[in-house]
Design a protein around this motif. Structure first.
Motif, PDB file in Angstrom:
ATOM      1  N   ALA A 213       7.457   1.152   5.570  1.00  0.00           N
ATOM      2  CA  ALA A 213       6.261   0.439   5.121  1.00  0.00           C
ATOM      3  C   ALA A 213       5.053   1.366   5.121  1.00  0.00           C
ATOM      4  O   ALA A 213       4.259   1.370   4.176  1.00  0.00           O
ATOM      5  N   ALA A 214       4.923   2.173   6.169  1.00  0.00           N
ATOM      6  CA  ALA A 214       3.770   3.065   6.270  1.00  0.00           C
ATOM      7  C   ALA A 214       3.742   4.045   5.093  1.00  0.00           C
ATOM      8  O   ALA A 214       2.690   4.258   4.491  1.00  0.00           O
ATOM      9  N   LEU A 215       4.894   4.611   4.781  1.00  0.00           N
ATOM     10  CA  LEU A 215       4.935   5.576   3.671  1.00  0.00           C
ATOM     11  C   LEU A 215       4.650   4.895   2.342  1.00  0.00           C
ATOM     12  O   LEU A 215       3.911   5.410   1.510  1.00  0.00           O
ATOM     13  N   VAL A 216       5.241   3.726   2.144  1.00  0.00           N
ATOM     14  CA  VAL A 216       5.019   2.996   0.890  1.00  0.00           C
ATOM     15  C   VAL A 216       3.558   2.556   0.788  1.00  0.00           C
ATOM     16  O   VAL A 216       2.970   2.569  -0.293  1.00  0.00           O
ATOM     17  N   ASP A 217       2.977   2.184   1.932  1.00  0.00           N
ATOM     18  CA  ASP A 217       1.573   1.766   1.915  1.00  0.00           C
ATOM     19  C   ASP A 217       0.631   2.915   1.602  1.00  0.00           C
ATOM     20  O   ASP A 217      -0.560   2.694   1.388  1.00  0.00           O
ATOM     21  N   GLY A 218       1.154   4.139   1.613  1.00  0.00           N
ATOM     22  CA  GLY A 218       0.322   5.256   1.194  1.00  0.00           C
ATOM     23  C   GLY A 218      -0.026   6.250   2.282  1.00  0.00           C
ATOM     24  O   GLY A 218      -0.916   7.072   2.109  1.00  0.00           O
TER      25      GLY A 218
ATOM     26  N   LYS B  72       3.730   7.773  -1.326  1.00  0.00           N
ATOM     27  CA  LYS B  72       2.336   7.320  -1.374  1.00  0.00           C
ATOM     28  C   LYS B  72       1.739   7.470  -2.774  1.00  0.00           C
ATOM     29  O   LYS B  72       0.726   6.851  -3.077  1.00  0.00           O
ATOM     30  N   PHE B  80       9.422  -6.586   3.320  1.00  0.00           N
ATOM     31  CA  PHE B  80      10.634  -6.366   4.096  1.00  0.00           C
ATOM     32  C   PHE B  80      11.151  -7.652   4.718  1.00  0.00           C
ATOM     33  O   PHE B  80      10.410  -8.602   4.935  1.00  0.00           O
ATOM     34  N   TYR B  86       2.030  -4.465  10.837  1.00  0.00           N
ATOM     35  CA  TYR B  86       1.672  -3.633  11.982  1.00  0.00           C
ATOM     36  C   TYR B  86       1.118  -4.533  13.088  1.00  0.00           C
ATOM     37  O   TYR B  86       0.087  -5.177  12.904  1.00  0.00           O
ATOM     38  N   PRO B  98      -3.317  -0.445   3.021  1.00  0.00           N
ATOM     39  CA  PRO B  98      -3.017   0.465   1.902  1.00  0.00           C
ATOM     40  C   PRO B  98      -4.274   0.906   1.155  1.00  0.00           C
ATOM     41  O   PRO B  98      -4.377   2.055   0.717  1.00  0.00           O
ATOM     42  N   LEU B 101      -6.240   3.568   3.130  1.00  0.00           N
ATOM     43  CA  LEU B 101      -5.664   4.905   2.989  1.00  0.00           C
ATOM     44  C   LEU B 101      -6.070   5.546   1.674  1.00  0.00           C
ATOM     45  O   LEU B 101      -6.178   6.753   1.557  1.00  0.00           O
ATOM     46  N   LYS B 149      -2.881  -3.839  -3.011  1.00  0.00           N
ATOM     47  CA  LYS B 149      -3.069  -2.500  -3.560  1.00  0.00           C
ATOM     48  C   LYS B 149      -2.863  -2.485  -5.068  1.00  0.00           C
ATOM     49  O   LYS B 149      -2.973  -1.432  -5.686  1.00  0.00           O
TER      50      LYS B 149
END
Lengths: 325, 357
Positions: A213-218, B72, B80, B86, B98, B101, B149
């Motif tokens: 999720a973290a990687l996909v979120d950017g 990214k 999921f 988080y 998102p 970032l 996003k």
């Protein structure tokens, strides 16, 4: 007929009550029984020694007085500590030693190793961590002897002869020149492995979906560490910080073996050891040493309380799911 | 945005998680990856997301090859099964993470989060932490995080599997509607054939890392190209009988002990003379009738609208759907009539359909 019936019932009731008393007594005893081995261990090896140390710290007991001629001196040992010229420098040394070793190695380096070795192929990561455990498995005396070879006085030593010599750096007596550098390094190399193991398992047990999720979120890899991994391993981070602070406060054998407290590397626990058990003049000042140790225990307790308060440990712990006995 | 997979392959050691997959997804299309666990559907999804790098083949977004593009930079929203919210952030922080970032201006961030929260009915939850939400609320927030996003592609990894049955039903409809309204290309991984059939424009069925079929749901249902698809799609599942098809007096018959079923000429001729073949027929195409093949009622399972009747014919069992008013009882002798227009025939060795290619 009815009379005998009621007598029978009374007998029955009495029997039941006795049975109930028995079971309630048993239900009270059985947890104690189960905990007994642990309680005995804690009392004999943790609690009684602390009491003995506190008691001895109120006496002038030493090799000179022996076990027969000592007398109570109340808080004399403590006031001696308060006015002793070594107190401030040693306290400063201790704080510096703990703070630097903890931040640079026991937590800092441990975290770096854990993060690096969980971001490379599993097998290589495992191998690297296994290698890093070697100093911890090596007997301290052997380990420190190797460091002494590395940093031996000019013109000897691996540093002088093989590493820095060829670069044109003039040979130096490295230990006296940079005592803290080597004290922190020798302790830190061993100390980092504890946090490394704990952090690695914590990072590896983060659910894969968070990482994806973290990687996909950017997130970049660095941002994932900063915003996702570190917050998710907050509890092990705080635990290692607290635990290692306390264990560094009382650790001295590496320093004893490396410098014996010379070159301004005397720390509090080493001071207590040398006063109580390893005096140059052969007079072991058990009373004064015990007072020094008691002060260290006090510092440790205060630090522990501050950490627990500041890190809010109780909020990080879940209620147990197992029903109480 | 269009997505195209060309000979996409991912190998772990000797195991192929995805094997030579070719498919194209049109702009705005909703595609389901359907298959049992371990079939490679999630691996394929993670390849598209850029978490894994393909061993061979290409991934194209529109005309652009994405193989080396980090996740990214793919502008993907993902939801999921575990929600993956988080836990240390509030709902609002999760929604805007998102965008944060991407250094989106705060005003834009706030506005978009507000709009998405309103759309999903989670506006009143913005200050809470994920731990304080129910499963359904968490899934809405997760969906919101994927939407704020404004992604070019939505990826769903079994998003409804952790929800209870009723909630799953309503979320299913909601996700479908939302995707239609927003027009974002979506890939939906699931092992639940009902989800795949009801939501997707096209379904990609996978097994052992290979693409078994890629077609609209009704085609999957009416014209299964392999034995696996026929058995996997449809509930209650299709009946399979080993039969031999022979021609007698100009009529094709499917035969086995105690079983003689006349087939239509166009279907029968595909299987005649091949020896033993597998005949497939769905329970809804088998009817309890006054005459026909004779059997004995073995089990009756009331499903409410229908009764699912397990009928024993010799040494095989055939499931039929019957009107509950018929009041079939265990041990009754009944006759079965088959809708011969819906009969499927498969080669037992290759497991391919003899009717559809």
């Amino acid at each position: 007929m009815s009379e005998s019936a009621s007598t029978a019932r009374a007998l029955e009731v009495g029997k039941m009550r006795r049975l109930q008393e028995k079971t309630s007594l048993r239900s009270l005893l059985s947890p104690l029984l189960f905990m007994a081995p642990a309680i005995v261990l804690v009392v004999v090896f943790f609690f009684i020694p602390v009491v003995i140390v506190l008691v001895i710290s109120l006496t002038d007991m030493s090799t000179a007085t022996g076990f027969n001629n000592w007398k109570w001196v109340q808080f004399d040992n403590y006031s001696r500590i308060a006015t002793h010229p070594n107190t401030l420098p040693v306290l400063r040394n201790t704080l510096m030693y703990v703070a630097l070793t903890l931040s640079l190695f026991n937590v800092g380096m441990a975290l770096v190793i854990a993060l690096l070795t969980t971001h490379i192929p599993r097998r290589s990561g495992f191998l690297f961590r296994a290698l890093w455990l070697l100093p911890r498995l090596t007997p301290s005396v052997v380990y420190i002897m190797m460091w002494k070879y590395v940093a031996a006085d000019a013109p000897y030593g691996i540093l002088n002869q093989h590493l820095l010599g060829p670069l044109g750096i003039p040979p130096t007596n490295w230990l006296p020149a940079q005592p803290w550098f080597f004290v922190i390094l020798t302790n830190g190399f061993i100390g980092a492995s504890f946090g490394m193991v704990i952090f690695t398992s914590a990072i590896e047990s983060i659910h894969r979906d968070y990482m994806v999720a973290a990687l996909v979120d950017g997130c970049s890899l660095w941002q994932r560490i900063r915003y996702v991994i570190l917050p998710l391993i907050r509890w092990p981070l705080l635990f290692v910080t607290t635990y290692q602070t306390l264990s560094l406060l009382t650790s001295f054998e590496q320093i004893l073996l490396l410098t014996e407290g010379q070159f301004g590397t005397e720390v509090w626990s080493l001071w207590a050891y040398q006063r109580a058990l390893s005096n140059y003049w052969g007079n072991f000042q058990w009373g004064f040493g015990a007072a020094l140790a008691a002060v260290l225990v006090l510092i440790g307790v205060v630090m522990a309380l501050v950490y627990m308060r500041y890190f809010q440990f109780n909020q990080l712990v879940h209620e147990p799911k197992i029903e109480a006995l | 945005m269009k997505v195209k997979l060309e000979n996409l392959t991912k190998r772990w050691g000797h195991v192929y998680a995805a094997h030579d997959i070719n498919l194209e997804i049109n702009d705005g299309e909703f595609v389901a990856f359907l298959g049992p666990s371990g079939c490679g559907k999630t691996t394929t999804l993670l390849l598209i997301a850029g978490i894994y790098k393909p061993t061979a083949g290409r991934i194209l977004f529109d005309e652009r090859v994405m193989n080396q593009v980090p996740p990214k930079n793919r502008n993907i929203g993902m939801v999921f099964q575990s929600y993956a919210l988080y836990p240390h952030m509030t709902v609002y922080e999760n929604l805007v993470f998102p965008m944060k970032l991407k250094r989106t201006p705060p005003a834009v961030m706030k506005e978009r989060a507000r709009r998405v929260a309103e759309m999903l009915g989670i506006g009143q939850l913005l200050d809470r932490r994920p731990g304080q939400l129910s499963g359904g609320q968490q899934q809405r927030v997760a969906l919101g995080r994927a939407l704020t996003k404004q992604p070019d592609l939505l990826l769903f990894d079994e998003p409804l599997s952790n929800l209870d049955a009723r909630l799953r039903l309503s979320m299913r409809a909601e996700i479908k509607r939302l995707q239609m309204d927003l027009g974002i290309t979506a890939i939906y991984v699931t092992h639940d054939q009902v989800e795949a059939m009801t939501m997707a424009d096209r379904v990609a069925v996978m097994k052992d890392g290979r693409l078994q079929a890629y077609c609209p749901p009704d085609e999957l249902y009416d014209r299964p190209r392999t034995l696996f698809i026929a058995g996997f799609v449809g509930n209650p599942p299709m009946n399979f009988l080993e039969v031999e098809v022979v021609q007698r007096d100009g009529v094709y018959h499917a035969l086995r002990a105690g079983f003689d079923l006349p087939l239509s000429a166009e279907r029968g001729k595909q299987a005649a003379g091949r020896g033993s073949v597998i005949l497939g027929v769905r329970p809804e195409d088998v009817m309890i009738a006054e005459e026909g093949i004779t059997g004995e009622v073995y089990v009756v399972e009331p499903l409410g609208r229908d009764d699912l009747i397990d009928v024993r014919i010799g040494d095989v069992h055939v499931h039929a759907l019957a009107d509950p008013n018929r009041r079939c009882r265990v041990g009754d002798r009944v006759h079965l009539r088959f809708n011969t227009q819906k009969i499927q025939l498969f080669d037992p060795k290759t497991e391919q359909s003899l009717l559809w290619t």
